[in-house]
Design a protein around this motif. Structure first.
Motif, PDB file in Angstrom:
ATOM      1  N   ILE A   7       0.945  -1.173  -0.016  1.00  0.00           N
ATOM      2  CA  ILE A   7      -0.009   0.027   0.100  1.00  0.00           C
ATOM      3  C   ILE A   7       0.869   1.084  -0.087  1.00  0.00           C
ATOM      4  N   LEU A   8       1.945   1.252   0.849  1.00  0.00           N
ATOM      5  CA  LEU A   8       2.768   2.505   0.741  1.00  0.00           C
ATOM      6  C   LEU A   8       3.483   2.591  -0.497  1.00  0.00           C
ATOM      7  N   ALA A   9       4.020   1.542  -0.977  1.00  0.00           N
ATOM      8  CA  ALA A   9       4.507   1.701  -2.511  1.00  0.00           C
ATOM      9  C   ALA A   9       3.666   2.053  -3.433  1.00  0.00           C
ATOM     10  N   PHE A  10       2.567   1.652  -3.687  1.00  0.00           N
ATOM     11  CA  PHE A  10       1.727   1.984  -4.613  1.00  0.00           C
ATOM     12  C   PHE A  10       0.960   3.313  -4.336  1.00  0.00           C
ATOM     13  N   SER A  11       0.424   3.779  -3.226  1.00  0.00           N
ATOM     14  CA  SER A  11       0.038   4.939  -2.929  1.00  0.00           C
ATOM     15  C   SER A  11       1.100   6.032  -3.358  1.00  0.00           C
ATOM     16  N   PHE A  12       2.391   5.918  -3.060  1.00  0.00           N
ATOM     17  CA  PHE A  12       3.356   6.760  -3.044  1.00  0.00           C
ATOM     18  C   PHE A  12       3.677   6.859  -4.183  1.00  0.00           C
ATOM     19  N   GLY A  13       3.766   5.681  -4.997  1.00  0.00           N
ATOM     20  CA  GLY A  13       3.983   5.918  -6.556  1.00  0.00           C
ATOM     21  C   GLY A  13       2.971   6.556  -7.424  1.00  0.00           C
ATOM     22  N   LEU A  14       1.754   6.169  -7.019  1.00  0.00           N
ATOM     23  CA  LEU A  14       0.487   7.059  -7.705  1.00  0.00           C
ATOM     24  C   LEU A  14       0.578   8.629  -7.445  1.00  0.00           C
ATOM     25  N   TYR A  15       1.068   8.935  -5.980  1.00  0.00           N
ATOM     26  CA  TYR A  15       1.077  10.173  -5.498  1.00  0.00           C
ATOM     27  C   TYR A  15       2.070  10.842  -6.536  1.00  0.00           C
ATOM     28  N   GLY A  16       3.293  10.330  -6.490  1.00  0.00           N
ATOM     29  CA  GLY A  16       4.223  10.915  -7.390  1.00  0.00           C
ATOM     30  C   GLY A  16       4.003  11.225  -8.890  1.00  0.00           C
ATOM     31  N   PHE A  17       3.239  10.023  -9.390  1.00  0.00           N
ATOM     32  CA  PHE A  17       2.848  10.072 -10.570  1.00  0.00           C
ATOM     33  C   PHE A  17       1.662  11.264 -10.756  1.00  0.00           C
ATOM     34  N   VAL A  18       0.916  11.473  -9.976  1.00  0.00           N
ATOM     35  CA  VAL A  18      -0.048  12.643 -10.184  1.00  0.00           C
ATOM     36  C   VAL A  18       0.844  13.856  -9.982  1.00  0.00           C
ATOM     37  N   LYS A  19       1.648  14.052  -9.088  1.00  0.00           N
ATOM     38  CA  LYS A  19       2.387  15.322  -8.827  1.00  0.00           C
ATOM     39  C   LYS A  19       2.979  15.633  -9.982  1.00  0.00           C
ATOM     40  N   LYS A  20       3.542  14.835 -10.752  1.00  0.00           N
ATOM     41  CA  LYS A  20       4.540  15.130 -11.829  1.00  0.00           C
ATOM     42  C   LYS A  20       3.696  15.668 -12.759  1.00  0.00           C
ATOM     43  N   ARG A  21       2.409  15.602 -13.046  1.00  0.00           N
ATOM     44  CA  ARG A  21       1.627  16.085 -13.962  1.00  0.00           C
ATOM     45  C   ARG A  21       1.186  17.576 -13.678  1.00  0.00           C
ATOM     46  N   VAL A  22       0.992  17.877 -12.492  1.00  0.00           N
ATOM     47  CA  VAL A  22       1.033  19.229 -12.042  1.00  0.00           C
ATOM     48  C   VAL A  22       2.198  20.011 -11.236  1.00  0.00           C
ATOM     49  N   GLY A  23       3.109  19.310 -11.420  1.00  0.00           N
ATOM     50  CA  GLY A  23       4.405  19.963 -10.604  1.00  0.00           C
ATOM     51  C   GLY A  23       4.829  21.382 -11.343  1.00  0.00           C
ATOM     52  N   PRO A  24       4.873  21.386 -12.717  1.00  0.00           N
ATOM     53  CA  PRO A  24       5.633  22.526 -13.028  1.00  0.00           C
ATOM     54  C   PRO A  24       4.831  23.791 -12.765  1.00  0.00           C
ATOM     55  N   LYS A  25       3.282  23.520 -12.577  1.00  0.00           N
ATOM     56  CA  LYS A  25       2.556  24.699 -12.248  1.00  0.00           C
ATOM     57  C   LYS A  25       2.501  25.421 -10.800  1.00  0.00           C
ATOM     58  N   VAL A  26       3.152  24.636  -9.933  1.00  0.00           N
ATOM     59  CA  VAL A  26       3.096  25.093  -8.558  1.00  0.00           C
ATOM     60  C   VAL A  26       4.278  24.913  -7.727  1.00  0.00           C
ATOM     61  N   ASP A  27       4.686  25.790  -6.810  1.00  0.00           N
ATOM     62  CA  ASP A  27       5.817  25.644  -5.984  1.00  0.00           C
ATOM     63  C   ASP A  27       5.468  24.543  -4.706  1.00  0.00           C
ATOM     64  N   ALA A  28       6.544  24.336  -4.043  1.00  0.00           N
ATOM     65  CA  ALA A  28       6.261  23.267  -3.012  1.00  0.00           C
ATOM     66  C   ALA A  28       5.210  23.874  -2.059  1.00  0.00           C
ATOM     67  N   LEU A  29       5.472  24.912  -1.565  1.00  0.00           N
ATOM     68  CA  LEU A  29       4.484  25.349  -0.325  1.00  0.00           C
ATOM     69  C   LEU A  29       2.966  25.507  -0.858  1.00  0.00           C
ATOM     70  N   THR A  30       3.057  25.982  -2.258  1.00  0.00           N
ATOM     71  CA  THR A  30       1.579  26.059  -2.616  1.00  0.00           C
ATOM     72  C   THR A  30       1.003  24.678  -2.794  1.00  0.00           C
ATOM     73  N   SER A  31       1.581  23.857  -3.250  1.00  0.00           N
ATOM     74  CA  SER A  31       1.277  22.332  -3.436  1.00  0.00           C
ATOM     75  C   SER A  31       0.955  21.730  -2.093  1.00  0.00           C
ATOM     76  N   LEU A  32       1.587  22.131  -0.970  1.00  0.00           N
ATOM     77  CA  LEU A  32       1.538  21.270   0.137  1.00  0.00           C
ATOM     78  C   LEU A  32       0.187  21.992   0.714  1.00  0.00           C
ATOM     79  N   SER A  33       0.080  23.287   0.695  1.00  0.00           N
ATOM     80  CA  SER A  33      -1.017  24.049   1.275  1.00  0.00           C
ATOM     81  C   SER A  33      -2.384  23.933   0.831  1.00  0.00           C
ATOM     82  N   VAL A  34      -2.522  23.415  -0.666  1.00  0.00           N
ATOM     83  CA  VAL A  34      -3.627  23.007  -1.349  1.00  0.00           C
ATOM     84  C   VAL A  34      -4.079  21.699  -0.828  1.00  0.00           C
TER      85      VAL A  34
END
Length: 354
Positions: free
Chosen positions: A200-227
């Motif tokens: 569960i840890l491996a797949f939830s984290f892997g999917l999380y990283g995959f989703v974040k890669k799609r939106v990563g260029p549009k937001v900085d770290a602080l904004t991303s964590l805040s949302v």
């Protein structure tokens, strides 16, 4: 929560427990004048930036690796209470940082942009699953298995590359995936059941990283964590109220020390993220990919030396098989990076000498 930097694909090894920096953050060091790649006198600032990047990276992964100790001292708080407090106090800490950096306009724009808010809401759900599973594992005597989850995570990233992005794997990647399946089989035999916490840890984290890669260029770290924390905060607040009403909450019933340790979860969540962002801005992704193993190694050591968890012979064999798969992935990553570097240099030379 854990990267987000440009890569050739999900199959590359670049995941971390909090991957949320924009792709522009992965640029390597620059000279004092603001231009990259200098030599001579510019070499010292470059080396200094690289050193700082490594130190920030060690700080981030070191803190993530030592998280089991923090969760241990929070007992008897349950995994649900710890995660609920982590979300609520993280939101307050993020709000403070946004106020200090005067970034409320950026935060508001991210919330209003559906192409940003939607993926971050999905990422929030995935990281909530990850946090709950991780905290549950650590607080119920399965810290070794939680470290296994983050060791397996790069293999999950490779699988996502195959099934989601339709990538073609290189021979060493195929070998690593095959060995990974063998490892899961060995560990299933040793545990007497599937190592579901690790998976569960491996797949939830892997999917999380995959989703974040799609939106990563549009937001900085602080904004991303805040949302993400804004999305989770209502659920976390309701959980804290329910726990309080039912008498299951420990926030205010175990002394001032316990109270402030739970409140500190907001800072403990955010600081490694800031360190990671500072590291990723200064280091190439190859280095980040190697540093990422620092966290599960520390988790594994803490589980054995501090929590005294049992490692049977079969489990040692299973872990060794996993580590063999990671060695192959690392070799493949280094070879590919070196090959790409050579090709880029060749292309530059050809461009400069038509």
């Amino acid at each position: 929560m854990r990267n987000i930097a440009p890569m050739n694909g999900v199959g590359d090894i670049v995941s971390t427990p909090e991957q949320i920096i924009p792709s522009s953050s992965t640029t390597t060091s620059t000279t004092a004048g603001g231009k990259g790649g200098g030599t001579g006198n510019a070499g010292k600032p470059v080396r200094s930036e690289s050193t700082a990047g490594v130190l920030f990276g060690i700080g981030a992964y070191g803190l993530w690796g030592l998280l089991p100790l923090y969760f241990f001292i929070l007992m008897p708080a349950s995994a649900v209470e710890i995660v609920a407090n982590r979300v609520v106090w993280s939101l307050i800490f993020c709000a403070l940082l946004i106020t200090i950096t005067r970034a409320w306009r950026v935060f508001g724009a991210a919330v209003k942009d559906r192409s940003v808010f939607g993926p971050l809401a999905l990422a929030a759900g995935l990281i909530a699953i990850n946090w709950l599973t991780y905290t549950f594992g650590v607080t119920t005597g399965h810290a070794v298995e939680t470290s296994l989850g983050y060791f397996i995570n790069p293999l999950v990233s490779v699988l996502l590359g195959v099934f989601v992005l339709k990538e073609k794997l290189r021979p060493l990647q195929w070998a690593a995936v095959g060995i990974g399946f063998v490892a899961v089989g060995v560990l299933t035999f040793s545990y007497g059941q599937l190592p579901w916490i690790a998976l569960i840890l491996a797949f939830s984290f892997g999917l999380y990283g995959f989703v974040k890669k799609r939106v990563g260029p549009k937001v900085d770290a602080l904004t991303s964590l805040s949302v993400e924390t804004v999305v989770l905060a209502p659920f976390a607040a309701i959980t804290m109220v329910v726990l309080g009403v039912s008498g299951a909450a420990t926030l205010t019933t175990h002394g001032a020390g316990h109270f402030w340790l739970l409140v500190a979860s907001g800072v403990i969540t955010a600081v490694p993220l800031l360190f990671f962002g500072a590291s990723a801005r200064r280091l190439p992704m190859t280095t980040i990919g190697l540093l990422q193993y620092f966290a599960p190694v520390l988790q594994f050591i803490v589980a054995l030396t501090v929590f005294n968890e049992t490692m049977t012979t079969a489990r040692w064999i299973g872990f060794c098989v996993v580590w063999l798969a990671l060695v192959l992935l690392t070799i493949d990553m280094l070879r590919t990076t070196r090959k790409n570097s050579v090709l880029k240099k060749k292309a530059r030379l050809e461009a400069s000498h038509p």
